[in-house]
Each structure stands twice: as structure tokens, then as C-alpha cells.
Motif scaffolding. Sequence first.
Motif, PDB file in Angstrom:
ATOM      1  N   PHE A  62       0.828  -1.197   0.050  1.00  0.00           N
ATOM      2  CA  PHE A  62      -0.074   0.106  -0.115  1.00  0.00           C
ATOM      3  C   PHE A  62       0.801   1.219  -0.036  1.00  0.00           C
ATOM      4  CE2 PHE A  62      -1.917   3.324   2.416  1.00  0.00           C
ATOM      5  CZ  PHE A  62      -2.929   3.853   1.490  1.00  0.00           C
ATOM      6  N   SER A  65       2.448   2.229  -3.272  1.00  0.00           N
ATOM      7  CA  SER A  65       1.685   2.631  -4.604  1.00  0.00           C
ATOM      8  C   SER A  65       1.658   3.970  -4.540  1.00  0.00           C
ATOM      9  CB  SER A  65      -0.055   1.904  -4.203  1.00  0.00           C
ATOM     10  OG  SER A  65      -0.487   2.742  -3.043  1.00  0.00           O
ATOM     11  N   GLY A  68      -0.473   5.478  -1.774  1.00  0.00           N
ATOM     12  CA  GLY A  68       0.285   5.360  -0.441  1.00  0.00           C
ATOM     13  C   GLY A  68       1.562   6.225  -0.325  1.00  0.00           C
TER      14      GLY A  68
END
Length: 132
Positions: A62, A65, A68
Motif C-alpha cells: 500500500f 503505491s 500510498g
Amino acid sequence: MTARIERPLSPHMQVYRWTLTMAMSIIHRATGIALYVGTLLLVWWLIAAASGPTAYAHVQAFTGSIIGRLIVFGYTWALMHHMLSGIRHFVWDLGFGFKANEREALTWGALIGGIVLTVLIWIIAYANGGGR
């Protein structure tokens, strides 16, 4: 024959002229709220690190990304900005920095310093292999 007495209006946002100090005070409060929410991400990361490699991999996926990284970047900026604004308020609590030029310098210092510190932290993190 009663004369109408004009009473003063309570001050509200349309009465005040917006200043940088006023805007930064509002942003200081907003970053405080953002830090509460962002700390949940930090807690998630710590719990995942203690839970094992699978849980940690989910958090890393996460935070790796685009969304993120934007959230973590925003959290870093909120932390730096809130810290410097807190120092600005501390200086005021000590009774210093109330002259117009001092107030503006402290305000600009908190604004620019928060951005500069955030960028420096991310540059150092990437230089040390944190961006892999």
C-alpha cells in the motif's frame, strides 16, 4: 418615538481581511487533524511489522503505491509544518515575535521550512534506498 440603536455586529469571516498568519493558523489546526488520521497508518505499519512478513508485505504494498506514497508524503509535510508552526506559537507564548515584520517572518519560515524539510527528508530517504 424610540430610536433604533445600531449595535455592532459580531466579527465573522467576511469582516476580517485574510492574512497569511490567519491562514497558517487554520492550516495548523488542519494539519493537527491530519496527523491524527495519518498516525493510524503508522500504527498499521507497526502492528504489521510485529505480526509477520505477510502482514508487513500488505502495508508495504500500500505505501509503495502512488496513493500510498502521496499519503505518506502528505503526512510528512503535515508533521513538519505542524512542528514548525508549533515552534512559532511557542515563540509567541514566550512573548516574542509580535511585531508585524517578526510575525510575517515566523509565518513564512514555518511555511517554507515545512516544505523544505519535507523535501529534504524524502531526498535523504530515497538516497538511502527507501524508494525501492
